[in-house]
Design an enzyme around this catalytic site. Structure first.
Site, PDB file in Angstrom:
ATOM      1  N   GLY A   1      18.903 -29.501 -44.543  1.00 29.17           N
ATOM      2  CA  GLY A   1      17.738 -30.210 -45.071  1.00 29.17           C
ATOM      3  C   GLY A   1      17.245 -31.372 -44.247  1.00 29.17           C
TER       4      GLY A   1
ATOM      5  N   ARG B 237       3.250 -21.627 -42.439  1.00 31.35           N
ATOM      6  CA  ARG B 237       3.538 -22.926 -43.060  1.00 31.35           C
ATOM      7  C   ARG B 237       2.304 -23.753 -43.436  1.00 31.35           C
ATOM      8  NH1 ARG B 237       5.933 -26.704 -41.109  1.00 31.35           N
ATOM      9  NH2 ARG B 237       7.176 -27.265 -42.914  1.00 31.35           N
TER      10      ARG B 237
ATOM     11  N   CYS C 132      -8.861 -12.800 -42.948  1.00 22.97           N
ATOM     12  CA  CYS C 132      -9.867 -12.874 -44.013  1.00 22.97           C
ATOM     13  C   CYS C 132      -9.321 -13.533 -45.270  1.00 22.97           C
ATOM     14  CB  CYS C 132     -10.410 -11.484 -44.287  1.00 22.97           C
ATOM     15  SG  CYS C 132     -11.189 -10.817 -42.822  1.00 22.97           S
ATOM     16  N   GLU C 133      -9.011 -14.806 -45.182  1.00 21.30           N
ATOM     17  CA  GLU C 133      -8.522 -15.629 -46.287  1.00 21.30           C
ATOM     18  C   GLU C 133      -8.950 -17.051 -45.960  1.00 21.30           C
ATOM     19  OE1 GLU C 133      -6.350 -14.816 -48.867  1.00 21.30           O
ATOM     20  OE2 GLU C 133      -5.805 -12.793 -48.220  1.00 21.30           O
TER      21      GLU C 133
HETATM   22  C1  PLP Z   1      17.274 -23.174 -46.194  1.00 18.56           C
HETATM   23  C2  PLP Z   1      18.673 -23.556 -46.397  1.00 18.56           C
HETATM   24  C3  PLP Z   1      19.324 -24.385 -45.479  1.00 18.56           C
HETATM   25  C4  PLP Z   1      18.639 -24.958 -44.265  1.00 18.56           C
HETATM   26  O1  PLP Z   1      17.670 -25.894 -44.587  1.00 18.56           O
HETATM   27  P1  PLP Z   1      16.943 -26.748 -43.429  1.00 18.56           P
HETATM   28  O2  PLP Z   1      15.977 -27.593 -44.163  1.00 18.56           O
HETATM   29  O3  PLP Z   1      16.288 -25.778 -42.531  1.00 18.56           O
HETATM   30  O4  PLP Z   1      17.984 -27.543 -42.745  1.00 18.56           O
HETATM   31  C5  PLP Z   1      20.647 -24.659 -45.687  1.00 18.56           C
HETATM   32  N1  PLP Z   1      21.312 -24.171 -46.761  1.00 18.56           N
HETATM   33  C6  PLP Z   1      20.711 -23.387 -47.689  1.00 18.56           C
HETATM   34  C7  PLP Z   1      21.487 -22.882 -48.835  1.00 18.56           C
HETATM   35  C8  PLP Z   1      19.378 -23.049 -47.524  1.00 18.56           C
HETATM   36  O5  PLP Z   1      18.786 -22.278 -48.443  1.00 18.56           O
END
Ligand code: PLP
Length: 447
Positions: free
Chosen positions: A262, A336, A368-369
């Site tokens: 994350g 994204r 086409c969106e």
């Molecule tokens: C998506 C995910 C990650 C990685 O998340 P990042 O934001 O890319 O670091 C790690 N663990 C789980 C369970 C995930 O679903």
């Protein structure tokens, strides 16, 4: 859909973006370079749209993250979140720097094995693993399954018993901490589908220890993505530490914790998540628990290592609005911006284009969106038909989310390493789009 994000700061200039993206440089002759390779040379030979990944950047960032953990005095098993970028070459590079894999499907598990990652360094996360996927995990003998529900626990136990195997399980707990990121990438608040509720975790751990075929070892959590401050991590890990103590007090051993991924990056001017601060949060809350620690980063390692090259198909001028810069890349390539209103830097490849007078434009794709928009209002140097650009920070959640919508073929992929580069996935041939499609005999007969 969420309201578009309103930024209070002006768009970063090309110079600003180069300052926050040291993997990219601007050469007066060759224009934009990734490592030692002029991106226009790749665009000339391979065409656009084209994804380019930097091996050197992957290595540097992977090592930076590991270094931060070591500096904090932590011994951490790193698992790369394969869903961020699943190319076999990327997995191979990260495996060489010491990373295992965090997979969320049977397909990712097979890919990780195919890239040479040993089963002992693979963990399996995800809310809806099928029986076939769990059987594959058992047959491969992977390191651990992160179980996300009471139901999954029972199913895994039955499947493991049926084949006379034992699987190490971590319970994925939902700590009910708001990571403060976009709603579609937040995973640690109570109302979303991920993990088991915090208050039910201990009872479920007890249940796991009674079930045959399971070796409950501890807890896992992953609170969301693009997290820039250590605060939500610390809050979540503090909750985890409390849970570990309660579990041990109830008489159940806990030997492993998976801290998830994350950590966020700097797409615009937000600054990037600090590996040191993340390591500090882990150490402060979990360092004294005498457990095996693991992490699952994806975006922080891979996103800045990749760019998407694209050509301006045309510059469309309309009365009463900003000009449209229509690219040959679209939402089917990079989803994204359409999906999350994500902001990605856009930098011209040519050194002349990079210094042209700026104007505000809408950068869109040809699909086409109306949602096929990379940037609804962006200050960019003036771009004419045929100009080429790099869309930055697309090494994670880029190519992996591509589709062939509008019968657009999957873009080529290139890997750069120092001054070398190679095509690592040729542009998809258009015939392959319908090669597996079958017109039933009974349709042919009525024709
Ligand atoms: C998506 C995910 C990650 C990685 O998340 P990042 O934001 O890319 O670091 C790690 N663990 C789980 C369970 C995930 O679903």
């Amino acid at each position: 859909m969420a309201e578009p994000t309103v930024f209070t700061t002006p768009d970063p200039t090309v110079r600003d973006l180069l300052a926050t993206h040291p993997q990219l440089t601007s050469d007066v002759q060759c224009g934009l370079m990734l490592e030692g390779v002029p991106l226009s040379a790749i665009a000339d030979e391979v065409g656009t749209p084209c994804w380019v990944m930097s091996a050197g950047t992957l290595r540097v960032r992977a090592q930076r993250l590991l270094g931060a953990m070591t500096q904090a005095g932590l011994s951490v098993a790193p698992h790369f979140a394969v869903k961020a970028n699943d190319h076999v070459a990327v997995l191979r590079i990260l495996s060489e720097t010491g990373f295992g894999a965090d997979v969320v499907s049977g397909g990712e598990l097979r890919r990780a094995r195919n890239a040479g990652i040993p089963a002992s360094r693979i963990v399996f996360s995800g809310v809806g693993k099928t029986d076939a996927e769990l059987r594959l995990a058992l047959a491969e003998g992977i390191a651990q399954v992160n179980v996300e529900s009471a139901e999954e626990l029972e199913i895994l136990s039955a499947l493991a018993s049926a084949c006379n195997r034992e699987m190490t399980v971590l319970l994925r707990v939902n700590p009910d901490v708001d990571a403060g990121t976009h709603a579609k990438i937040t995973t640690g608040v109570a109302e979303n589908k991920f993990g088991v509720p915090y208050d039910e975790a201990l009872a479920l751990y007890r249940r796991a220890s009674e079930l045959p075929g399971l070796r409950p070892a501890g807890y896992a959590m992953h609170i969301g993505s693009q997290i820039l401050s250590a605060k939500p991590f610390r809050e979540a890990y503090a909750r985890l530490a409390t849970l570990v103590k309660a579990t041990r007090a109830a008489g159940y051993p806990v030997s492993a914790l998976d801290c998830g991924g994350g950590l966020g990056i700097c797409y615009r001017d937000e600054g990037e998540g600090s590996p040191d601060a993340w390591a500090g949060a882990i150490r402060a809350e979990l360092g004294g628990l005498d457990v095996r620690l693991a992490i699952e980063p994806g975006r922080w390692i891979a996103a800045p290592a990749g760019v998407l090259l694209s050509t301006v198909v045309l510059r469309k001028v309309v009365t009463g609005g900003v000009p449209f810069i229509i690219l040959d890349a679209a939402m089917n390539d990079l989803l994204r911006p359409s999906l999350y209103d994500a902001w990605h830097g856009i930098v011209p490849l040519s050194p002349r284009d990079a210094v042209a007078d700026v104007e505000t434009v809408a950068v869109v794709g040809p699909v086409c969106e109306s949602g096929d928009t990379f940037a609804p209002a962006r200050v960019l140097p003036r771009l004419e038909r045929g100009a080429r650009v790099a869309v930055l920070d697309t090494g994670a959640y880029g190519a992996v989310m591509s589709s062939t919508y509008n019968s657009r073929t999957l873009a080529a992929q290139v890997l750069v390493d120092g001054e070398r580069w190679s095509v690592i996935r040729p542009r998809q041939n258009v015939e392959t789009l319908w090669a597996d499609e079958v017109v039933p005999e009974w349709i042919k007969q009525t024709a």
